[in-house]
Enzyme design. Sequence first.
Site, PDB file in Angstrom:
ATOM      1  N   CYS A   1       0.863  -1.185   0.000  1.00  0.00           N
ATOM      2  CA  CYS A   1       0.000   0.000   0.000  1.00  0.00           C
ATOM      3  C   CYS A   1       0.892   1.225   0.000  1.00  0.00           C
ATOM      4  O   CYS A   1       1.647   1.459   0.943  1.00  0.00           O
ATOM      5  CB  CYS A   1      -0.915  -0.002   1.222  1.00  0.00           C
ATOM      6  SG  CYS A   1      -1.932   1.496   1.348  1.00  0.00           S
TER       7      CYS A   1
ATOM      8  N   HIS B   1      -4.065  -4.308 -10.652  1.00  0.00           N
ATOM      9  CA  HIS B   1      -4.862  -3.118 -10.948  1.00  0.00           C
ATOM     10  C   HIS B   1      -5.475  -3.219 -12.342  1.00  0.00           C
ATOM     11  O   HIS B   1      -4.839  -3.685 -13.281  1.00  0.00           O
ATOM     12  CB  HIS B   1      -4.003  -1.857 -10.866  1.00  0.00           C
ATOM     13  CG  HIS B   1      -3.481  -1.592  -9.493  1.00  0.00           C
ATOM     14  ND1 HIS B   1      -4.216  -0.929  -8.541  1.00  0.00           N
ATOM     15  CD2 HIS B   1      -2.307  -1.937  -8.897  1.00  0.00           C
ATOM     16  CE1 HIS B   1      -3.520  -0.862  -7.420  1.00  0.00           C
ATOM     17  NE2 HIS B   1      -2.358  -1.471  -7.621  1.00  0.00           N
TER      18      HIS B   1
ATOM     19  N   GLU C   1     -11.066  -0.459  -4.225  1.00  0.00           N
ATOM     20  CA  GLU C   1     -10.013  -1.369  -3.789  1.00  0.00           C
ATOM     21  C   GLU C   1     -10.593  -2.711  -3.340  1.00  0.00           C
ATOM     22  O   GLU C   1     -11.601  -2.751  -2.622  1.00  0.00           O
ATOM     23  CB  GLU C   1      -9.221  -0.750  -2.632  1.00  0.00           C
ATOM     24  CG  GLU C   1      -8.399   0.470  -3.045  1.00  0.00           C
ATOM     25  CD  GLU C   1      -7.339   0.801  -2.007  1.00  0.00           C
ATOM     26  OE1 GLU C   1      -6.522  -0.090  -1.697  1.00  0.00           O
ATOM     27  OE2 GLU C   1      -7.322   1.947  -1.524  1.00  0.00           O
TER      28      GLU C   1
ATOM     29  N   CYS D   1      -5.362   5.725  -3.332  1.00  0.00           N
ATOM     30  CA  CYS D   1      -4.655   4.451  -3.434  1.00  0.00           C
ATOM     31  C   CYS D   1      -3.312   4.730  -4.087  1.00  0.00           C
ATOM     32  O   CYS D   1      -3.259   5.108  -5.269  1.00  0.00           O
ATOM     33  CB  CYS D   1      -5.460   3.435  -4.247  1.00  0.00           C
ATOM     34  SG  CYS D   1      -4.610   1.859  -4.506  1.00  0.00           S
TER      35      CYS D   1
ATOM     36  N   GLY E   1      -2.407   2.271  -6.788  1.00  0.00           N
ATOM     37  CA  GLY E   1      -3.340   2.515  -7.891  1.00  0.00           C
ATOM     38  C   GLY E   1      -2.949   3.732  -8.705  1.00  0.00           C
ATOM     39  O   GLY E   1      -3.051   3.730  -9.938  1.00  0.00           O
TER      40      GLY E   1
END
Length: 281
Positions: free
Chosen positions: A73, A163, A212, A221, A224
Amino acid sequence: MQIKFTKMHGCANDYIYINCLDGMPFDPNELAKVMSPRHFSVGADGVVCICASDVADAKMRMFNLDGSEGKMCGNAIRCVGKYLYDNGICQKEEITIETLSGIKTLALHVEDGAVASVTVQMGQATFEPKLIPIDDTEPAILKEIEVAGKTWKTTAVSMGNPHSVIVTEGIDALDLEKIGPEFENLPYFPERVNTEFIEVVDRRHIKMRVWERGSGETYACGTGACGSVAACVKNGFLDANEQVAVDLIGGTLYIKCCDNFDIEMTGPAKKVYEGIFEYEN
């Protein structure tokens, strides 16, 4: 059991941070499900355990609000860097953090004795089907998929987690609560997927909303944003080697994608408060 925690966020992607350098006397999967629900508990996008590492300055383990463990993350790792520096645990302005997607190097930007923002070397974006993974033998580059009765063009990319990047218009009007779970659970993505909906403002500026896996729509994100810029460079919407502003609901991240798809991310890290959680396990 009393659990000391710190609430922190990066662009409103908020997590509950727990110092586990001396061990983890609880099941983190179950704890995340108990502490994360908003209104009923502390409330966050998940729980991050800061653990000891044999190969880096510390190790990050992050758990989504449904208890599933994520590999990486980008917003959380910036806050881990701030936690370690501001609490005097590792007061270096360049540190390394072990994650399930590899060791990441962080440059800490210190103001008035505390970390204000962090630049993270996020590693290389990949479009290789087996590494995302996707149920395909060829990379998914602007691949047409059917979701919620509509045809979308997705580019599948991994930043250590999967993703699905979709460049479209009118992202503010999208009903992500309705369509997000359909994207997340597409059989095409056997490990589920994070889905980014992108509007290209210009060649150095995009807007993004994200659904997510395991958490739903979040305000930001980091991986992301990195994957989205990489996908946009891959498709010619953005230029390589240029810093791109990625506007999210919770703030702005700055992403640079190199020619070889190595990614650098810069963004804020903020402490909200500290507390003690009474955990009945």
